[in-house]
Design a protein around this motif. Structure first.
Motif, PDB file in Angstrom:
ATOM      1  N   TYR A   1     -37.838 105.247 -64.052  1.00 54.18           N
ATOM      2  CA  TYR A   1     -38.657 104.143 -64.578  1.00 54.18           C
ATOM      3  C   TYR A   1     -38.930 103.219 -63.391  1.00 54.18           C
ATOM      4  CZ  TYR A   1     -39.891 100.117 -67.593  1.00 54.18           C
ATOM      5  OH  TYR A   1     -40.531  99.058 -68.204  1.00 54.18           O
TER       6      TYR A   1
ATOM      7  N   TYR B   1     -42.724  92.415 -77.604  1.00 53.32           N
ATOM      8  CA  TYR B   1     -42.928  92.314 -76.149  1.00 53.32           C
ATOM      9  C   TYR B   1     -44.336  92.723 -75.712  1.00 53.32           C
ATOM     10  CZ  TYR B   1     -37.880  92.078 -76.483  1.00 53.32           C
ATOM     11  OH  TYR B   1     -36.604  91.720 -76.823  1.00 53.32           O
TER      12      TYR B   1
ATOM     13  N   ARG C   1     -42.918 105.163 -68.417  1.00 55.47           N
ATOM     14  CA  ARG C   1     -43.726 103.946 -68.301  1.00 55.47           C
ATOM     15  C   ARG C   1     -43.754 103.252 -69.650  1.00 55.47           C
ATOM     16  NH1 ARG C   1     -44.527 102.181 -63.425  1.00 55.47           N
ATOM     17  NH2 ARG C   1     -46.508 101.201 -63.945  1.00 55.47           N
ATOM     18  N   GLY C   2     -44.002 101.962 -69.623  1.00 56.06           N
ATOM     19  CA  GLY C   2     -44.164 101.217 -70.874  1.00 56.06           C
ATOM     20  C   GLY C   2     -45.631 100.844 -71.023  1.00 56.06           C
TER      21      GLY C   2
ATOM     22  N   LYS D   1     -48.439  92.885 -54.456  1.00 56.33           N
ATOM     23  CA  LYS D   1     -48.587  91.595 -55.128  1.00 56.33           C
ATOM     24  C   LYS D   1     -47.593  90.604 -54.539  1.00 56.33           C
ATOM     25  CE  LYS D   1     -46.618  93.698 -59.300  1.00 56.33           C
ATOM     26  NZ  LYS D   1     -46.597  93.780 -60.729  1.00 56.33           N
TER      27      LYS D   1
ATOM     28  N   PHE E   1     -40.540  94.987 -61.206  1.00 58.91           N
ATOM     29  CA  PHE E   1     -39.430  94.262 -61.829  1.00 58.91           C
ATOM     30  C   PHE E   1     -39.159  92.925 -61.135  1.00 58.91           C
ATOM     31  CE2 PHE E   1     -38.861  98.808 -62.596  1.00 58.91           C
ATOM     32  CZ  PHE E   1     -38.817  98.829 -63.977  1.00 58.91           C
TER      33      PHE E   1
ATOM     34  N   ARG F   1     -48.346  98.431 -72.904  1.00 58.91           N
ATOM     35  CA  ARG F   1     -48.702  97.326 -73.799  1.00 58.91           C
ATOM     36  C   ARG F   1     -50.109  97.586 -74.328  1.00 58.91           C
ATOM     37  NH1 ARG F   1     -46.712  93.431 -69.111  1.00 58.91           N
ATOM     38  NH2 ARG F   1     -47.576  95.267 -68.095  1.00 58.91           N
TER      39      ARG F   1
ATOM     40  N   LEU G   1     -45.803  90.302 -73.285  1.00 55.94           N
ATOM     41  CA  LEU G   1     -44.890  89.780 -72.258  1.00 55.94           C
ATOM     42  C   LEU G   1     -45.173  90.452 -70.918  1.00 55.94           C
ATOM     43  CD1 LEU G   1     -42.377  88.407 -71.113  1.00 55.94           C
ATOM     44  CD2 LEU G   1     -40.976  90.111 -72.287  1.00 55.94           C
TER      45      LEU G   1
HETATM   46  P1  ADP Z   1     -45.398  94.157 -64.724  1.00 54.67           P
HETATM   47  O1  ADP Z   1     -46.548  95.010 -65.197  1.00 54.67           O
HETATM   48  O2  ADP Z   1     -44.849  93.218 -65.785  1.00 54.67           O
HETATM   49  O3  ADP Z   1     -45.536  93.543 -63.370  1.00 54.67           O
HETATM   50  P2  ADP Z   1     -43.824  96.297 -63.609  1.00 54.67           P
HETATM   51  O4  ADP Z   1     -44.732  96.630 -62.508  1.00 54.67           O
HETATM   52  O5  ADP Z   1     -42.422  95.983 -63.233  1.00 54.67           O
HETATM   53  O6  ADP Z   1     -44.219  95.132 -64.570  1.00 54.67           O
HETATM   54  O7  ADP Z   1     -43.885  97.440 -64.705  1.00 54.67           O
HETATM   55  C1  ADP Z   1     -43.077  98.551 -64.814  1.00 54.67           C
HETATM   56  C2  ADP Z   1     -43.419  99.272 -66.111  1.00 54.67           C
HETATM   57  O8  ADP Z   1     -42.996  98.468 -67.216  1.00 54.67           O
HETATM   58  C3  ADP Z   1     -44.902  99.528 -66.352  1.00 54.67           C
HETATM   59  O9  ADP Z   1     -45.038 100.771 -67.003  1.00 54.67           O
HETATM   60  C4  ADP Z   1     -45.300  98.395 -67.277  1.00 54.67           C
HETATM   61  O10 ADP Z   1     -46.422  98.726 -68.055  1.00 54.67           O
HETATM   62  C5  ADP Z   1     -44.055  98.281 -68.123  1.00 54.67           C
HETATM   63  N1  ADP Z   1     -43.914  96.978 -68.778  1.00 54.67           N
HETATM   64  C6  ADP Z   1     -44.054  95.759 -68.233  1.00 54.67           C
HETATM   65  N2  ADP Z   1     -43.864  94.787 -69.154  1.00 54.67           N
HETATM   66  C7  ADP Z   1     -43.608  95.428 -70.336  1.00 54.67           C
HETATM   67  C8  ADP Z   1     -43.378  94.976 -71.686  1.00 54.67           C
HETATM   68  N3  ADP Z   1     -43.393  93.702 -72.001  1.00 54.67           N
HETATM   69  N4  ADP Z   1     -43.139  95.912 -72.627  1.00 54.67           N
HETATM   70  C9  ADP Z   1     -43.170  97.232 -72.303  1.00 54.67           C
HETATM   71  N5  ADP Z   1     -43.416  97.711 -71.067  1.00 54.67           N
HETATM   72  C10 ADP Z   1     -43.632  96.825 -70.088  1.00 54.67           C
END
Ligand code: ADP
Length: 162
Positions: A6, A123, A87-88, A41, A10, A90, A126
């Motif tokens: 993952y 979330y 991956r997450g 970033k 972060f 939204r 978020l």
């Molecule tokens: P961000 O997009 O918040 O800067 P990251 O680059 O750390 O976060 O994202 C890592 C993974 O976590 C990506 O797949 C992103 O879509 C997912 N992610 C970020 N915020 C959330 C959330 N609130 N719920 C679910 N997944 C998330």
């Protein structure tokens, strides 16, 4: 044994990330949170700080490990023996970029499978960046991040306002 990676910036870990990693750890034998050292970033926390905040946030999840990496994510996945990338997603905004990245990753590493988790309802909206903005303006973010992360953010904004 299926290892999942993952990966992300972060900066810092939020409850949205923790929700995804918790759900992934119910499916896979091991989940590695890969903290990308040099994302494109402006970062609030150093790599060491991001790793430390994430480690403390997932200390209760025995199958989860936190590591930082540089370079291409799929190379890091290979290095740690991951067969799956987690991956997450939204509802608004993530899909197109994730799709694009997934296609590129498939080209670079055809053997690596992508598993996306839909963000949990609470979330969906978020993001680390919006949460940081709210925190720097003194807003209450206690339901969005673990306590130690909220404290670290508070310290950062005190430091930068001097
Ligand atoms: P961000 O997009 O918040 O800067 P990251 O680059 O750390 O976060 O994202 C890592 C993974 O976590 C990506 O797949 C992103 O879509 C997912 N992610 C970020 N915020 C959330 C959330 N609130 N719920 C679910 N997944 C998330």
């Amino acid at each position: 044994m299926i290892i999942a990676l993952y990966a992300g910036s972060f900066d810092p870990i939020t409850n949205g990330h923790i929700d995804i990693v918790t759900r992934a750890s119910n499916l896979f034998d091991k989940v590695i949170i890969g903290i990308f050292a040099t994302p494109d970033k402006r970062l609030t926390f150093t790599t060491e700080e991001r790793v430390d905040l994430a480690r403390r946030a997932v200390a209760h999840l025995k199958k989860v490990e936190v590591r930082s990496y540089e370079g291409i994510t799929v190379e890091f996945a290979r290095e740690v023996g991951a067969r799956v990338m987690v991956r997450g997603l939204r509802m608004v905004g993530d899909f197109e970029w994730e799709f694009e990245m997934a296609m590129m990753n498939k080209l670079l590493a055809p053997d690596l499978e992508l598993v996306c988790f839909m963000a949990s309802q609470q979330y969906q909206f978020l993001s680390a960046s919006l949460m940081k903005e709210v925190s720097s303006l003194g807003g209450d973010i206690s339901s969005l991040v673990p306590k130690h992360v909220a404290e670290a953010l508070k310290k950062k904004s005190l430091g930068s306002s001097r």
